[in-house]
Motif scaffolding. Structure first.
Motif, PDB file in Angstrom:
ATOM      1  N   THR A  39       0.583  -1.526   0.280  1.00 11.87           N
ATOM      2  CA  THR A  39       0.226   0.328   0.213  1.00 11.87           C
ATOM      3  C   THR A  39       0.760   1.179  -0.105  1.00 11.87           C
ATOM      4  OG1 THR A  39      -1.967  -1.181   1.056  1.00 11.87           O
ATOM      5  CG2 THR A  39      -1.678   1.766   1.398  1.00 11.87           C
ATOM      6  N   LEU A  40       1.767   1.064   1.094  1.00 11.67           N
ATOM      7  CA  LEU A  40       2.513   2.559   0.851  1.00 11.67           C
ATOM      8  C   LEU A  40       3.751   2.524  -0.404  1.00 11.67           C
ATOM      9  CD1 LEU A  40       4.076   1.884   4.389  1.00 11.67           C
ATOM     10  CD2 LEU A  40       3.198   3.722   3.709  1.00 11.67           C
ATOM     11  N   GLN A  41       3.783   1.597  -0.912  1.00 16.59           N
ATOM     12  CA  GLN A  41       4.603   1.702  -2.342  1.00 16.59           C
ATOM     13  C   GLN A  41       3.606   3.010  -3.563  1.00 16.59           C
ATOM     14  OE1 GLN A  41       6.224  -1.139  -4.254  1.00 16.59           O
ATOM     15  NE2 GLN A  41       7.395  -1.098  -6.165  1.00 16.59           N
ATOM     16  N   ASN A  42       2.513   1.650  -3.441  1.00 20.11           N
ATOM     17  CA  ASN A  42       1.143   2.789  -4.176  1.00 20.11           C
ATOM     18  C   ASN A  42       0.833   3.926  -3.874  1.00 20.11           C
ATOM     19  OD1 ASN A  42       1.119   0.138  -5.284  1.00 20.11           O
ATOM     20  ND2 ASN A  42      -1.112  -0.346  -4.361  1.00 20.11           N
ATOM     21  N   ILE A  43       0.928   4.763  -3.201  1.00 20.41           N
ATOM     22  CA  ILE A  43       0.776   5.532  -2.202  1.00 20.41           C
ATOM     23  C   ILE A  43       2.446   6.911  -2.694  1.00 20.41           C
ATOM     24  CG2 ILE A  43       0.574   7.797  -0.593  1.00 20.41           C
ATOM     25  CD1 ILE A  43      -0.543   5.170   1.416  1.00 20.41           C
ATOM     26  N   GLY A  44       3.128   6.233  -2.554  1.00 18.58           N
ATOM     27  CA  GLY A  44       4.176   6.746  -3.445  1.00 18.58           C
ATOM     28  C   GLY A  44       4.558   6.927  -4.760  1.00 18.58           C
ATOM     29  N   GLY A  45       3.939   5.681  -5.537  1.00 20.55           N
ATOM     30  CA  GLY A  45       3.924   6.592  -6.684  1.00 20.55           C
ATOM     31  C   GLY A  45       2.355   7.216  -7.208  1.00 20.55           C
ATOM     32  N   LEU A  46       1.993   7.737  -6.501  1.00 19.44           N
ATOM     33  CA  LEU A  46       0.677   8.495  -6.223  1.00 19.44           C
ATOM     34  C   LEU A  46       1.433  10.511  -5.922  1.00 19.44           C
ATOM     35  CD1 LEU A  46      -1.544   7.077  -6.380  1.00 19.44           C
ATOM     36  CD2 LEU A  46      -3.053   7.391  -5.209  1.00 19.44           C
ATOM     37  N   ILE A  47       1.647  10.557  -4.913  1.00 21.05           N
ATOM     38  CA  ILE A  47       2.938  11.639  -4.250  1.00 21.05           C
ATOM     39  C   ILE A  47       3.729  11.718  -5.465  1.00 21.05           C
ATOM     40  CG2 ILE A  47       4.182  12.495  -2.695  1.00 21.05           C
ATOM     41  CD1 ILE A  47       2.546  10.640  -0.966  1.00 21.05           C
ATOM     42  N   LYS A  48       4.926  10.699  -6.328  1.00 21.05           N
ATOM     43  CA  LYS A  48       6.017  11.651  -7.215  1.00 21.05           C
ATOM     44  C   LYS A  48       5.378  11.531  -8.416  1.00 21.05           C
ATOM     45  CE  LYS A  48       9.633   9.283  -9.634  1.00 21.05           C
ATOM     46  NZ  LYS A  48      10.397  10.624  -9.302  1.00 21.05           N
TER      47      LYS A  48
END
Length: 517
Positions: free
Chosen positions: A437-446
């Motif tokens: 989940t954190l990796q997916n959220i990080g992708g959204l932020i980037k």
């Protein structure tokens, strides 16, 4: 900078000078911290008076601290004394002599206020709303019950680590079995006489030097990877493990035990007995440590009296994130825009069921977007590494250790390789689902950062539409597109990985779209 405060904390076990710098946005920064293990409690006679030797020792230390505070240009000195002086029959003479010798007038902290300051420090620095706090000093132990961030009950017990050691261990080994048994019986009986905290099944928040030493020993013994003690959590069984470590040592070993201050080697067992008995009385499932305590509670009171509504104890994490801007001097307008774009992107993906986050995950997403790449102020080329290091190694008020780790990887997200590298040192702190989940959220932020690459705030909204077999993310903007198109095309792979679908990007000028509509 608004001002500097020199706080002299006169405890039964140690005397400490802490100089706090108050920033313009009321962020509190510690710039000096000096401790002298004076143990002034030992100067209290059988008649409950402080000897002249004790008064002279006290005056000498306070005089030296006052000079140090002046060198550091403290605008105000707050000299506060707790149990050792408060319980002395000759306290007026102590205060008078110290004032004449140093020019510093000691202020006695009443029992109720000592308990309140500990509770206040927890309320201001942690997000938890209910619990029991304990601050065990040299000569007294303050326990509070709080619910919904409000103080409900308090009690000050007239014993602390130094007085317990003198009462039960004088002339005996620090781990003497009979002394331990008598201490445990005494503490258990004392708690039983004041059952306001019995069987609450609430977390316990431990404040003060003894608590910090217990936590440090556990961290060292378990090779814990994350820096800092604030919000560090232990189970009752882990408290027992540390207790057993102490029992197995000789005094020579205790003086060398990593994580344990040598001046606490002979008094740490009475302290941990108090912790164990409180855990039993409360029925607590969690024992948490607060890096903030009496001193910070005093400063919070001072600032709130001077600057009304200075702090919001109901939004501790949010205030922490906002006040980081004054430390790292990043653009708040860019941060706010990035947070807005990230949320718009999430809403577009969520509406079609491609991604679903909990309230806590959404909050972490917002904070991660706001603080994204704050390490640029050190070195732009390695912003991700610096960002992760700064956040993961800082005590962040309102963030548990797992949440601090989550915030650190979100604010520093660059690619999967670095993401995995950052998490590799932290074992089982996060499970596989949380990591995904954190990796997916990080992708959204980037990706959201790419949509504000020119820092002109041109993106206004977005939605997700399907045309035939194609999935299109429509991005509505006003103004002039610069590098946003190229950057977002290059980084849309992060969104595709998060939703498991290929997407196309379509940039639409908002005015043109309205005219067509």
């Amino acid at each position: 900078m608004k001002e500097r405060i020199g706080l002299i904390d006169i405890g039964s076990n140690s005397i400490r000078l802490v100089v706090f710098q108050i920033e313009d946005n009321l962020a509190i920064r510690e710039i000096q911290n000096i401790k002298i293990p004076a143990r002034i409690f030992q100067y209290i006679t059988d008649d409950n008076e402080m000897s002249q030797e004790g008064i002279d020792t006290l005056a000498r230390i306070i005089g030296a601290f006052a000079k140090e505070a002046a060198i550091l240009k403290a605008d105000r000195i707050l000299p506060k004394a707790t149990a050792a002086i408060r319980q002395s029959k000759n306290r007026d003479d102590i205060i008078d002599q110290v004032q004449k010798k140093t020019g510093v007038t000691i202020e006695l902290v009443p029992e109720k206020m000592e308990a309140y300051y500990g509770f206040s420090a927890v309320a201001h620095s942690m997000s938890d709303r209910d619990g029991v706090s304990i601050d065990i000093g040299g000569g007294s132990t303050e326990i509070t019950l709080f619910r919904d961030k409000g103080l409900v009950e308090f009690f000050s017990f007239p014993f602390g680590v130094v007085s317990l050691q003198e009462k039960f261990f004088e002339g005996k080994d620090f781990n003497d079995a009979k002394a331990i048994k008598e201490t445990r019986k005494f503490v258990k009986q004392s708690f039983a006489e004041h059952p306001f905290f019995a069987d609450l099944n609430l977390p316990i928040f431990a404040i003060g030097g003894s608590a910090r030493n217990v936590a440090r020993v556990h961290q060292m013994n378990t090779k814990y990877g994350m820096a800092g003690l604030h919000e560090y959590t232990m189970s009752p069984e882990e408290i027992d493990d540390v207790y057993n470590i102490f029992l197995e040592q000789t005094m020579k070993d205790m003086l060398k035990l990593e994580g344990l201050s040598s001046n606490r080697a002979d008094i740490i067992i009475p302290a941990i007995i108090v912790f164990q008995e409180l855990i039993q009385a409360v029925g607590s499932p969690i024992f948490k440590f607060s890096q903030q305590g009496l001193r910070e509670g005093i400063v919070y009171e001072y600032l709130e009296n001077k600057y009304p509504a200075a702090f919001d104890i109901n939004h501790v994490a949010q205030e922490t994130v906002e006040r980081l801007s004054s430390i790292y001097q990043f653009s708040m307008s860019d941060a706010a825009q990035r947070m807005v774009i990230t949320r718009q992107l999430y809403d577009a993906l969520n509406e079609d069921g491609y991604i679903q986050l909990s309230d806590t995950e959404l909050q972490l997403m917002n904070y991660g977007a706001y603080l994204y790449n704050l390490g640029e102020m050190i070195e732009p080329g390695n912003a991700s590494q610096h960002t992760f290091y700064l956040l993961s190694n800082s005590n962040l008020n309102g963030f548990s250790h797992p949440h601090r780790l989550a915030l650190s990887v979100l604010a520093s997200y660059k690619n999967k390789t670095l993401f995995d590298q950052y998490l590799s040192s932290y074992g089982e702190m996060l499970d596989n689902k949380q990591v995904e989940t954190l990796q997916n959220i990080g992708g959204l932020i980037k990706f959201a950062e790419c949509l504000n690459d020119s820092h002109n705030n041109i993106v206004k909204s977005m939605d997700l539409v399907r045309k035939g077999d194609s999935l299109i993310l429509r991005i509505f903007y006003q103004g002039e597109l610069l590098s946003e198109v190229y950057r977002s095309e290059d980084q849309k792979k992060h969104i595709e990985r998060a939703i498991g679908k290929d997407i196309s990007l379509e940039f639409i000028h908002a005015k043109s779209y309205l005219a067509i509509s």
